[in-house]
Design an enzyme around this catalytic site. Structure first.
Site, PDB file in Angstrom:
ATOM      1  N   ASN A   9      40.165  43.322  36.611  1.00 48.87           N
ATOM      2  CA  ASN A   9      40.644  42.491  37.707  1.00 48.87           C
ATOM      3  C   ASN A   9      42.137  42.265  37.473  1.00 48.87           C
ATOM      4  O   ASN A   9      42.523  41.357  36.733  1.00 48.87           O
ATOM      5  CB  ASN A   9      39.848  41.181  37.700  1.00 48.87           C
ATOM      6  CG  ASN A   9      40.295  40.220  38.782  1.00 48.87           C
ATOM      7  OD1 ASN A   9      41.290  40.462  39.465  1.00 48.87           O
ATOM      8  ND2 ASN A   9      39.571  39.129  38.930  1.00 48.87           N
ATOM      9  N   ARG A  90      38.348  45.361  40.772  1.00 53.97           N
ATOM     10  CA  ARG A  90      38.521  44.442  41.891  1.00 53.97           C
ATOM     11  C   ARG A  90      39.746  44.910  42.682  1.00 53.97           C
ATOM     12  O   ARG A  90      40.832  45.079  42.118  1.00 53.97           O
ATOM     13  CB  ARG A  90      38.778  43.034  41.383  1.00 53.97           C
ATOM     14  CG  ARG A  90      39.024  42.085  42.527  1.00 53.97           C
ATOM     15  CD  ARG A  90      39.757  40.858  42.115  1.00 53.97           C
ATOM     16  NE  ARG A  90      39.969  39.992  43.261  1.00 53.97           N
ATOM     17  CZ  ARG A  90      40.808  38.973  43.268  1.00 53.97           C
ATOM     18  NH1 ARG A  90      41.516  38.681  42.201  1.00 53.97           N
ATOM     19  NH2 ARG A  90      40.959  38.240  44.351  1.00 53.97           N
ATOM     20  N   HIS A 181      38.951  37.057  48.373  1.00 52.47           N
ATOM     21  CA  HIS A 181      38.003  36.356  47.473  1.00 52.47           C
ATOM     22  C   HIS A 181      36.551  36.554  47.875  1.00 52.47           C
ATOM     23  O   HIS A 181      35.682  35.773  47.468  1.00 52.47           O
ATOM     24  CB  HIS A 181      38.207  34.823  47.469  1.00 52.47           C
ATOM     25  CG  HIS A 181      39.450  34.352  46.847  1.00 52.47           C
ATOM     26  ND1 HIS A 181      40.143  33.267  47.331  1.00 52.47           N
ATOM     27  CD2 HIS A 181      40.129  34.798  45.775  1.00 52.47           C
ATOM     28  CE1 HIS A 181      41.204  33.067  46.580  1.00 52.47           C
ATOM     29  NE2 HIS A 181      41.220  33.989  45.626  1.00 52.47           N
ATOM     30  N   ARG A 242      51.494  29.744  46.718  1.00 49.42           N
ATOM     31  CA  ARG A 242      51.539  30.217  48.118  1.00 49.42           C
ATOM     32  C   ARG A 242      51.437  29.039  49.082  1.00 49.42           C
ATOM     33  O   ARG A 242      50.689  28.089  48.831  1.00 49.42           O
ATOM     34  CB  ARG A 242      50.377  31.182  48.382  1.00 49.42           C
ATOM     35  CG  ARG A 242      50.579  32.525  47.746  1.00 49.42           C
ATOM     36  CD  ARG A 242      49.354  33.407  47.901  1.00 49.42           C
ATOM     37  NE  ARG A 242      48.791  33.719  46.608  1.00 49.42           N
ATOM     38  CZ  ARG A 242      47.561  34.172  46.402  1.00 49.42           C
ATOM     39  NH1 ARG A 242      46.752  34.364  47.415  1.00 49.42           N
ATOM     40  NH2 ARG A 242      47.130  34.436  45.194  1.00 49.42           N
ATOM     41  N   GLU A 386      33.035  36.619  39.074  1.00 44.49           N
ATOM     42  CA  GLU A 386      33.436  37.802  39.836  1.00 44.49           C
ATOM     43  C   GLU A 386      33.175  39.075  39.036  1.00 44.49           C
ATOM     44  O   GLU A 386      32.839  40.107  39.601  1.00 44.49           O
ATOM     45  CB  GLU A 386      34.911  37.703  40.225  1.00 44.49           C
ATOM     46  CG  GLU A 386      35.125  36.696  41.346  1.00 44.49           C
ATOM     47  CD  GLU A 386      36.577  36.382  41.590  1.00 44.49           C
ATOM     48  OE1 GLU A 386      37.173  35.675  40.743  1.00 44.49           O
ATOM     49  OE2 GLU A 386      37.132  36.827  42.609  1.00 44.49           O
TER      50      GLU A 386
END
Ligand code: ADP
Length: 400
Positions: A9, A90, A181, A242, A386
């Site tokens: 990832n 990912r 996500h 962000r 994940e």
């Protein structure tokens, strides 16, 4: 030890890795390289209960970090290496063409490259991971699988994914909301289905993945019907660095009036805004948790974060066909910061959310579960994984 999958990832400033068996869910090795491009990049990893940490150096790039993981960490654990049967990557953005998990070939790499402008912080890093591994492990070069954050959002209705701009920007250039996500939202929502002992495809759930990047998804009858991230992972909630939602006119103002170049505005909105921009101090939530009652910039930032989050949750209740089975908090902040959950849910009391203070305080540091009263709409803290979700997808493609 067999049937092991390496999961990579590659984030914008970190590389996470794990080697696990997707059938038994056992993780043999996992770790993270943090603080890429900063003064002290370090790696931490765990192998069969033992924890290791090493400083890698200064200003470390993704390539260097990946080679360190593959050459030093994996080579040190040869038992793990020789049992690898596939690699799951990912990938944040599948762009216009890729809609689901896929075996990687040259064409897939081209599609991920085409989608770089939709995920400028992430897709380039994901590509470095893919190319480095293919070169390093020729034996497994045809066993690399890309798992996309955007796949979960492929069934959103047009009313959710279209922007109200001239339609040809969607038809000709693919400008729409893609989400991100997805792997995490899907994973935690299915976990709650197991806890509730219900068929996932009958459940209406709102999932809040709150990490450095943060997003909310609305799931109706097991299908995602809206999400807060947009064309890129910049839209939506307040994030670490962000901005999330802003009036697009701010960009015109910065450019025309303040003479800031478009490239610099992009850097401001993606790397200098969010919690970092609001506080002027940090993007790390540990700072905000510690200083919420002490420093006004910490309080200001957290209050804006929770205001935006509660607005999204409230808005998404309108998509639930009058029945909301659960709200889920996950991600580094969602799993650890009880303060965020308390402030956010208290704003939603009109919608019958009643937090249980003790349960909420207990659901931190790897503990999960229900955090609301018995007569409340249920809210759960669920630990995302994940890496496991990616390994499961990877093995299903390799087995086909
Ligand atoms: P990503 O995967 O998007 O990089 P994570 O899900 O790891 O992000 O979440 C990172 C965020 O979670 C950071 O803001 C970090 O400070 C916060 N976080 C992680 N652990 C804790 C903790 N124990 N207490 C408070 N905040 C935490």
């Amino acid at each position: 030890m067999k049937d092991l999958i390496l999961v990579l990832n590659c984030g914008s400033s970190s590389v996470k890795f794990a080697v696990l068996n997707p059938y038994t869910k056992k993780k043999y090795l996992y770790g993270i390289v943090e603080r890429l491009f900063l003064s002290e990049t370090y790696i931490t990893w765990k192998h069969l209960g033992m924890q290791y940490k090493k400083i890698i150096g200064l200003n470390i790039t993704h390539e260097y970090a990946l080679n360190f993981i593959l050459d030093q960490v994996l080579l040190e654990h040869k038992d793990v290496l020789k049992n690898l049967i596939g690699i799951g990557h990912r990938v944040v953005h599948g762009g216009v063409k890729i809609k689901k998990t896929i075996l990687i070939n040259d064409n897939v790499i081209r599609c991920i490259e085409d989608a770089v402008s939709f995920a400028p912080l992430h897709n380039p890093a994901n590509l470095i991971g893919i190319k480095t591994v293919i070169k390093k492990y020729p034996r497994l070069s045809k066993k690399n699988v890309a798992v996309f954050d955007t796949s979960f959002y492929q069934n959103m209705p047009k009313s959710s994914f279209l922007y109200a701009i001239p339609y040809n920007f969607y038809k000709e250039y693919g400008i729409r909301r893609y989400g991100a996500h997805g792997t995490s939202h899907y994973y935690v929502a299915r976990k709650v289905a197991v806890i509730l002992n219900k068929n996932f495809n009958t459940l209406n759930i709102i999932t809040c993945h709150l990490g450095n990047g943060a997003s909310v998804s609305a799931i109706r009858n097991g299908i995602c019907v809206d999400t807060s991230m947009g064309l890129t992972p910049l839209e939506g909630l307040v994030m670490g660095t962000r901005s999330g939602d802003i009036d697009p006119s701010i960009i015109f103002f910065m450019h025309k009036k303040l003479k800031i170049s478009i490239d610099d505005i992009e850097v401001i909105l993606t790397k200098k805004s969010g919690l970092l921009g609001l506080s002027g101090i940090s993007s790390d939530f540990r700072y905000f948790e510690k200083n919420y009652f002490l420093k006004k910039e910490a309080k200001r930032s957290v209050d804006i974060f929770c205001h935006r989050l509660s607005k999204y949750i409230a808005a998404y209740t309108t998509l639930m066909n009058n029945r909301l089975d659960a709200v889920i908090f996950t991600g580094g902040i969602g799993e650890n910061v009880s303060l965020i959950r308390e402030i956010t849910l208290n704003k939603l009391s009109l919608l019958d959310f009643k937090i249980n203070i003790e349960l909420n305080l207990a659901a931190v540091n790897g503990k999960s579960g229900l955090i609301t009263e018995y007569d409340s709409r249920p809210v759960f803290v669920i630990l995302t994984d994940e890496e496991l979700a990616i390994a499961e997808e990877t093995i299903s493609i390799i087995n086909k």
